[in-house]
Design an enzyme around this catalytic site. Sequence first.
Site, PDB file in Angstrom:
ATOM      1  N   TYR A 188      -2.467  -0.353 -10.072  1.00 61.03           N
ATOM      2  CA  TYR A 188      -1.914  -1.658  -9.703  1.00 61.03           C
ATOM      3  C   TYR A 188      -2.992  -2.734  -9.792  1.00 61.03           C
ATOM      4  O   TYR A 188      -4.076  -2.588  -9.247  1.00 61.03           O
ATOM      5  CB  TYR A 188      -1.344  -1.598  -8.282  1.00 61.03           C
ATOM      6  CG  TYR A 188      -0.174  -2.525  -8.101  1.00 61.03           C
ATOM      7  CD1 TYR A 188       1.123  -2.041  -8.113  1.00 61.03           C
ATOM      8  CD2 TYR A 188      -0.362  -3.893  -7.959  1.00 61.03           C
ATOM      9  CE1 TYR A 188       2.215  -2.884  -7.980  1.00 61.03           C
ATOM     10  CE2 TYR A 188       0.713  -4.743  -7.820  1.00 61.03           C
ATOM     11  CZ  TYR A 188       1.992  -4.242  -7.831  1.00 61.03           C
ATOM     12  OH  TYR A 188       3.064  -5.090  -7.704  1.00 61.03           O
TER      13      TYR A 188
ATOM     14  N   ASP B 110       6.226  -3.379   3.421  1.00 61.47           N
ATOM     15  CA  ASP B 110       7.420  -3.879   2.753  1.00 61.47           C
ATOM     16  C   ASP B 110       8.276  -2.666   2.391  1.00 61.47           C
ATOM     17  O   ASP B 110       7.938  -1.522   2.730  1.00 61.47           O
ATOM     18  CB  ASP B 110       7.084  -4.786   1.556  1.00 61.47           C
ATOM     19  CG  ASP B 110       6.366  -4.075   0.412  1.00 61.47           C
ATOM     20  OD1 ASP B 110       6.323  -2.821   0.399  1.00 61.47           O
ATOM     21  OD2 ASP B 110       5.858  -4.770  -0.486  1.00 61.47           O
ATOM     22  N   CYS B 111       9.399  -2.901   1.717  1.00 60.57           N
ATOM     23  CA  CYS B 111      10.346  -1.796   1.513  1.00 60.57           C
ATOM     24  C   CYS B 111       9.753  -0.665   0.676  1.00 60.57           C
ATOM     25  O   CYS B 111       9.835   0.511   1.045  1.00 60.57           O
ATOM     26  CB  CYS B 111      11.654  -2.313   0.909  1.00 60.57           C
ATOM     27  SG  CYS B 111      11.531  -3.028  -0.751  1.00 60.57           S
ATOM     28  N   SER B 112       9.118  -1.007  -0.435  1.00 56.76           N
ATOM     29  CA  SER B 112       8.567   0.035  -1.301  1.00 56.76           C
ATOM     30  C   SER B 112       7.260   0.590  -0.748  1.00 56.76           C
ATOM     31  O   SER B 112       6.903   1.738  -1.030  1.00 56.76           O
ATOM     32  CB  SER B 112       8.361  -0.501  -2.724  1.00 56.76           C
ATOM     33  OG  SER B 112       7.599  -1.689  -2.717  1.00 56.76           O
TER      34      SER B 112
ATOM     35  N   ASP C 167       5.851  -0.046  -6.660  1.00 58.35           N
ATOM     36  CA  ASP C 167       6.961  -0.990  -6.559  1.00 58.35           C
ATOM     37  C   ASP C 167       8.315  -0.307  -6.710  1.00 58.35           C
ATOM     38  O   ASP C 167       8.445   0.707  -7.403  1.00 58.35           O
ATOM     39  CB  ASP C 167       6.836  -2.084  -7.625  1.00 58.35           C
ATOM     40  CG  ASP C 167       5.738  -3.080  -7.318  1.00 58.35           C
ATOM     41  OD1 ASP C 167       5.311  -3.155  -6.150  1.00 58.35           O
ATOM     42  OD2 ASP C 167       5.308  -3.795  -8.246  1.00 58.35           O
ATOM     43  N   ALA C 168       9.338  -0.908  -6.099  1.00 60.72           N
ATOM     44  CA  ALA C 168      10.679  -0.325  -6.117  1.00 60.72           C
ATOM     45  C   ALA C 168      11.198  -0.131  -7.535  1.00 60.72           C
ATOM     46  O   ALA C 168      11.817   0.901  -7.842  1.00 60.72           O
ATOM     47  CB  ALA C 168      11.636  -1.203  -5.315  1.00 60.72           C
TER      48      ALA C 168
ATOM     49  N   HIS D  55      15.567  -3.860  -3.741  1.00 54.16           N
ATOM     50  CA  HIS D  55      15.284  -3.204  -2.468  1.00 54.16           C
ATOM     51  C   HIS D  55      15.316  -1.685  -2.627  1.00 54.16           C
ATOM     52  O   HIS D  55      16.007  -1.154  -3.501  1.00 54.16           O
ATOM     53  CB  HIS D  55      16.330  -3.636  -1.428  1.00 54.16           C
ATOM     54  CG  HIS D  55      16.008  -3.202  -0.030  1.00 54.16           C
ATOM     55  ND1 HIS D  55      14.842  -3.560   0.623  1.00 54.16           N
ATOM     56  CD2 HIS D  55      16.712  -2.438   0.866  1.00 54.16           C
ATOM     57  CE1 HIS D  55      14.842  -3.049   1.841  1.00 54.16           C
ATOM     58  NE2 HIS D  55      15.962  -2.354   2.014  1.00 54.16           N
TER      59      HIS D  55
ATOM     60  N   HIS E 105      14.756   1.935   6.484  1.00 56.94           N
ATOM     61  CA  HIS E 105      14.172   0.992   5.530  1.00 56.94           C
ATOM     62  C   HIS E 105      13.458  -0.144   6.250  1.00 56.94           C
ATOM     63  O   HIS E 105      13.642  -0.362   7.451  1.00 56.94           O
ATOM     64  CB  HIS E 105      15.254   0.433   4.592  1.00 56.94           C
ATOM     65  CG  HIS E 105      16.196  -0.538   5.252  1.00 56.94           C
ATOM     66  ND1 HIS E 105      16.730  -1.637   4.607  1.00 56.94           N
ATOM     67  CD2 HIS E 105      16.722  -0.587   6.513  1.00 56.94           C
ATOM     68  CE1 HIS E 105      17.529  -2.307   5.416  1.00 56.94           C
ATOM     69  NE2 HIS E 105      17.547  -1.695   6.574  1.00 56.94           N
TER      70      HIS E 105
END
Length: 319
Positions: free
Chosen positions: A101, A216-218, A235-236, A270, A282
């Site tokens: 990343y 965060d979500c991911s 990442d998602a 998401h 989540h």
Amino acid sequence: MINQTFEQLPDPMWVTAVQVATVWTEPQSARDIDAAGISNPTDIDDWINHLSYEESLALCNENRVQTQVLYGDPVEITAVKDDWAHVVIPSQPSHKDERGYPGWIPLKQLKKVAKKDWQTDQLAAVKLDKAWLESETGEKVMKLSYMTMLPVKSSDSLRTQVITPHGIFVLPTEALHIFPTEKGITKGNGNEIVKAVEPFQTLDYFWGGMSSFGYDCSGLAYAAHKANGYQIARDAGDQANGGEPVKFNQLQPGDLLFFAYEEGKGSLHHVGIYYGHGRMLHSPQTGKGIEIITLAGTKYEKELCAARRYWHNEGEQPA
């Protein structure tokens, strides 16, 4: 996991030298109000707690923050601009760069270390919400996040000496999961993926968050898998392109659920972790905390577009 990290890194190599280093889109992305997050030492609690809702939301809406790395995490510096380093993070796979990343970190938040120091026989992963790194005399030095990983120098039932960017320090053994560096963390099943992050319920969402100061979500999905020996994408969108596809009528706890705008036909936005019995664990959005919800009757029920499984039961071969 993180086996490939050392192969591509030079000697000496660079590691994160603060409790959590935030990876910014550009050097100018950080604002005056972000001072506690770009200093050395950092105070992530102070930074997050003093951001207003609008200031936190701007980290996303103004494309300021990309991701985060934890204390001791290796990075590869690809460029230096004034007091900032452009890095790639090998332990966070991304389509943005095949090496890891990418993004910008203040140079003062990184430190050069000898590669051999990070290649000990054992690693220690923080398995509690937080753990205090201490000096040999018991002085509290730094509050570390869940899943911070550091090389082990020695360990007994009470205290574990770890190698850090700042020398040899101590962590309480009861706060750690110690495992062989070469083998990595033993792979868990879907239920164990759920259990890994279940304790973080009510923790506030934080855009780009990869620590127990805020996910965060991911980032939450990534941490749940990391704790169980699986390295997945950061990442998602990338997470949705990996793993094993799962039909919605065959979901099991630990599977990842993906959601897209326009009732599942638009862009993906998401990811959550299937909890079982039609529920999802989540980290929803800025201003809300990590939660377990029933999907039926929510916008998520309409937006569900894909499911993926990265885990496998003991004895099974991964897909």
